[in-house]
Write a protein that holds these residues in place. Structure first.
Motif, mmCIF file in Angstrom:
data_model
loop_
_atom_site.group_PDB
_atom_site.id
_atom_site.type_symbol
_atom_site.label_atom_id
_atom_site.label_comp_id
_atom_site.label_asym_id
_atom_site.label_seq_id
_atom_site.Cartn_x
_atom_site.Cartn_y
_atom_site.Cartn_z
ATOM 1 N N TRP A 64 0.637 -1.265 0.464
ATOM 2 C CA TRP A 64 0.411 -0.419 0.105
ATOM 3 C C TRP A 64 0.414 1.486 0.156
ATOM 4 O O TRP A 64 2.166 1.433 0.244
ATOM 5 C CB TRP A 64 -0.880 0.101 1.285
ATOM 6 N N LEU A 65 0.421 2.347 -0.543
ATOM 7 C CA LEU A 65 1.049 3.710 0.067
ATOM 8 C C LEU A 65 -0.601 4.316 0.533
ATOM 9 O O LEU A 65 -1.716 4.554 -0.159
ATOM 10 C CB LEU A 65 0.821 4.129 -1.803
ATOM 11 N N ASP A 66 0.096 4.447 1.571
ATOM 12 C CA ASP A 66 -0.811 5.275 2.394
ATOM 13 C C ASP A 66 -0.667 7.551 2.503
ATOM 14 O O ASP A 66 0.904 8.058 2.536
ATOM 15 C CB ASP A 66 -0.350 5.359 3.996
ATOM 16 N N LEU A 67 -1.346 7.430 1.343
ATOM 17 C CA LEU A 67 -1.724 9.537 1.097
ATOM 18 C C LEU A 67 -2.744 9.557 1.817
ATOM 19 O O LEU A 67 -3.123 10.720 1.640
ATOM 20 C CB LEU A 67 -1.585 9.475 0.052
ATOM 21 N N SER A 68 -3.464 9.209 2.844
ATOM 22 C CA SER A 68 -4.201 9.775 4.155
ATOM 23 C C SER A 68 -3.708 10.905 4.818
ATOM 24 O O SER A 68 -4.319 11.709 5.809
ATOM 25 C CB SER A 68 -4.952 9.023 4.272
ATOM 26 N N THR A 69 -2.657 10.367 4.931
ATOM 27 C CA THR A 69 -1.728 11.945 5.686
ATOM 28 C C THR A 69 -0.700 13.186 5.218
ATOM 29 O O THR A 69 -0.849 12.828 4.478
ATOM 30 C CB THR A 69 -0.748 11.029 6.776
ATOM 31 N N GLY A 70 -0.567 14.065 6.641
ATOM 32 C CA GLY A 70 0.275 14.957 6.080
ATOM 33 C C GLY A 70 1.315 14.835 6.171
ATOM 34 O O GLY A 70 2.329 15.680 6.648
ATOM 35 N N ILE A 71 2.516 13.365 6.425
ATOM 36 C CA ILE A 71 3.183 12.853 6.647
ATOM 37 C C ILE A 71 4.182 13.248 5.513
ATOM 38 O O ILE A 71 4.363 12.148 4.942
ATOM 39 C CB ILE A 71 3.463 11.275 7.262
ATOM 40 N N ASN A 72 5.579 13.592 6.003
ATOM 41 C CA ASN A 72 6.583 13.695 4.437
ATOM 42 C C ASN A 72 7.210 12.397 4.242
ATOM 43 O O ASN A 72 7.444 11.546 4.659
ATOM 44 C CB ASN A 72 7.865 14.692 5.376
ATOM 45 N N PRO A 73 7.084 11.679 2.951
ATOM 46 C CA PRO A 73 7.010 10.471 2.168
ATOM 47 C C PRO A 73 8.632 10.100 2.807
ATOM 48 O O PRO A 73 9.322 9.305 2.597
ATOM 49 C CB PRO A 73 6.726 10.464 1.006
ATOM 50 N N LEU A 74 9.646 11.051 2.780
ATOM 51 C CA LEU A 74 10.831 11.383 2.252
ATOM 52 C C LEU A 74 11.336 11.592 3.425
ATOM 53 O O LEU A 74 12.382 12.961 4.229
ATOM 54 C CB LEU A 74 11.509 11.776 1.463
ATOM 55 N N PRO A 75 11.495 10.630 4.966
ATOM 56 C CA PRO A 75 12.070 11.347 6.140
ATOM 57 C C PRO A 75 12.881 11.971 6.330
ATOM 58 O O PRO A 75 14.213 11.834 5.728
ATOM 59 C CB PRO A 75 11.354 10.226 7.216
ATOM 60 N N PHE A 76 13.485 12.442 7.416
ATOM 61 C CA PHE A 76 14.901 12.992 8.414
ATOM 62 C C PHE A 76 15.207 11.883 8.367
ATOM 63 O O PHE A 76 15.099 10.925 9.041
ATOM 64 C CB PHE A 76 14.427 13.787 9.610
ATOM 65 N N PRO A 77 16.606 11.654 7.643
ATOM 66 C CA PRO A 77 17.823 10.314 7.518
ATOM 67 C C PRO A 77 18.295 10.027 9.046
ATOM 68 O O PRO A 77 19.275 11.194 10.105
ATOM 69 C CB PRO A 77 18.766 10.857 6.817
ATOM 70 N N VAL A 78 17.743 9.113 9.908
ATOM 71 C CA VAL A 78 18.287 9.416 10.863
ATOM 72 C C VAL A 78 19.515 8.648 11.195
ATOM 73 O O VAL A 78 19.390 7.333 10.932
ATOM 74 C CB VAL A 78 17.549 8.236 12.125
ATOM 75 N N SER A 79 20.222 8.970 11.938
ATOM 76 C CA SER A 79 21.444 8.343 12.672
ATOM 77 C C SER A 79 22.106 7.628 13.533
ATOM 78 O O SER A 79 20.567 7.441 14.484
ATOM 79 C CB SER A 79 22.989 9.614 12.235
ATOM 80 N N ASP A 80 22.428 6.609 13.899
ATOM 81 C CA ASP A 80 23.262 5.780 15.049
ATOM 82 C C ASP A 80 22.367 6.622 16.026
ATOM 83 O O ASP A 80 23.122 7.666 16.280
ATOM 84 C CB ASP A 80 24.392 5.008 15.201
ATOM 85 N N ILE A 81 21.391 5.526 17.027
ATOM 86 C CA ILE A 81 21.668 6.588 18.687
ATOM 87 C C ILE A 81 23.033 6.159 19.728
ATOM 88 O O ILE A 81 22.806 4.459 19.690
ATOM 89 C CB ILE A 81 19.619 5.579 18.648
ATOM 90 N N PRO A 82 22.932 6.475 20.233
ATOM 91 C CA PRO A 82 23.809 6.011 21.370
ATOM 92 C C PRO A 82 22.569 4.778 22.215
ATOM 93 O O PRO A 82 21.935 5.000 22.112
ATOM 94 C CB PRO A 82 24.490 7.170 22.092
ATOM 95 N N SER A 83 23.948 3.841 22.589
ATOM 96 C CA SER A 83 23.290 2.845 23.219
ATOM 97 C C SER A 83 22.472 3.717 24.797
ATOM 98 O O SER A 83 21.603 2.563 25.246
ATOM 99 C CB SER A 83 23.895 1.568 23.597
ATOM 100 N N ASP A 84 23.295 4.545 24.803
ATOM 101 C CA ASP A 84 23.037 4.727 26.470
ATOM 102 C C ASP A 84 21.484 5.402 26.231
ATOM 103 O O ASP A 84 20.686 5.623 27.826
ATOM 104 C CB ASP A 84 23.384 5.812 27.316
ATOM 105 N N ALA A 85 21.316 5.741 24.877
ATOM 106 C CA ALA A 85 19.348 6.911 24.785
ATOM 107 C C ALA A 85 18.910 5.630 25.103
ATOM 108 O O ALA A 85 17.573 6.125 25.231
ATOM 109 C CB ALA A 85 19.760 7.674 24.078
ATOM 110 N N TRP A 86 18.782 4.977 24.674
ATOM 111 C CA TRP A 86 17.633 3.540 25.602
ATOM 112 C C TRP A 86 17.718 2.795 26.385
ATOM 113 O O TRP A 86 17.391 2.445 27.240
ATOM 114 C CB TRP A 86 18.064 2.517 24.144
ATOM 115 N N SER A 87 19.245 2.654 27.153
ATOM 116 C CA SER A 87 19.183 2.176 28.013
ATOM 117 C C SER A 87 19.854 3.080 29.537
ATOM 118 O O SER A 87 19.022 1.947 30.506
ATOM 119 C CB SER A 87 20.713 1.444 28.588
ATOM 120 N N ALA A 88 19.547 4.102 29.439
ATOM 121 C CA ALA A 88 18.875 5.341 30.577
ATOM 122 C C ALA A 88 18.458 6.266 30.465
ATOM 123 O O ALA A 88 16.864 6.829 29.898
ATOM 124 C CB ALA A 88 20.643 5.930 30.712
#
Length: 320
Positions: free
Chosen positions: A33-57
């Protein structure tokens, strides 16, 4: 294939999204499917690696401070206005009406329906007329893209929802955010295309923002959301390039729909509102091609479409 006349099942309140319901009705899998029912940017901001402590702390003070400072610079927030990060703008919308005792709030339809629902849940009377002790301005408005002005900010409590205003920052009313009784909302899911991150902001007079912060508690925003939000708000070049691309893609979508008999009725560069002869028929035709569009219970002619991803344009053109 015969035309399906059954409507996609509605949740308690009418929204875009709900792709699972479309799959149930028209078949296929979510990946089809293509979801065109929202106004969300179809080319999102590129997420880089998240430090492990952002998840664990637990999220720490410096991560929150970095996000808030990045937001202040990006949106050019007045120095005397306070900023609160929250787990999505919708969480703030549900809480804001508790800031003052329930009276009458003015909300001009059609618009995003969570505001009226939130005020009603707190005992307010919703009206489209003055006098009113509160007012909601969705700026630009969803679904028609209407823009408001400083002259419209007159109620003792005024909520300015700028969830879609990052496509037109020159129209922002953020300069009013230090006025007593004014709160400006910002959503992170639309322009940056990261709706699942659940990140939003309330910006306003320190007295109001401090009360919202007390109700929210100390760790409402996740560590990954703090990290990604700060990265995105600091990348001004990405934002500028994205605005240009969205404008080009909105023009391209207009050309496709207008060539097939639709008429532009409004919108932003993240979503377009069209007037068509039979919105349900267009919605059904797109649904049979596994493209989810947005129609509205209050209109038989309004069709709203978000932008397709780069590899989805041929499918949209063929379905139309």
């Amino acid at each position: 294939m015969p035309k399906l006349t059954k409507k996609i099942p509605q949740t308690q309140r009418d929204h875009g999204g709900g792709l699972d319901a479309g799959v149930t009705l028209y078949g296929g899998s979510r990946s089809d499917w293509l979801d065109l029912s929202t106004g969300i940017n179809p080319l999102p901001f590129p997420v880089s690696d998240i430090p492990s402590d952002a998840w664990s702390a637990l999220p720490d003070h410096n991560a929150q401070k970095n996000l808030i400072e990045s937001a202040r610079i990006f949106w050019q927030i007045p120095a005397k206005a306070a900023i609160l990060a929250a787990p999505g703008a919708s969480a703030l919308i549900a809480t804001l009406p508790a800031l003052t005792p329930p009276q009458t709030v003015r909300i001009t339809p059609p618009t995003y329906n969570e505001h009226a629902a939130g005020f009603r849940a707190h005992g307010w009377t919703v009206s489209d007329q003055d006098p009113a002790q509160a007012r909601v301005l969705v700026h630009p408005n969803n679904p028609d893209g209407r823009l408001w002005s400083k002259q419209d900010v007159t109620a003792p409590l005024t909520v300015i929802d700028e969830s879609f205003c990052d496509v037109c920052p020159d129209q922002s009313l953020i300069s009013l955010a230090d006025r007593p009784g004014v709160i400006v909302l910002k959503s992170f899911g639309k322009f940056w295309g990261l709706a699942g991150l659940r990140l939003g902001f309330a910006i306003g007079h320190p007295d109001l923002i401090s009360r919202l912060a007390t109700w929210q508690g100390p760790w409402a925003v996740s560590g990954p959301a703090l990290q990604i939000g700060a990265q995105a708000l600091q990348d001004h070049d990405w934002a500028d390039a994205t605005r240009r691309r969205l404008t080009q893609d909105a023009d391209r979508l207009d050309a496709l729909v207008l060539a097939r008999g639709g008429r532009l009725a409004g919108g932003t560069s993240l979503f377009r509102l069209y007037e068509v002869d039979d919105a349900a028929a267009w919605h059904d035709r797109l649904g049979r091609a596994h493209i989810l569009s947005r129609i509205f219970p209050y209109s038989k002619t309004y069709l709203r479409l978000g932008l397709p991803p780069a590899d989805g344009w041929d499918r949209v053109e063929a379905a139309l």
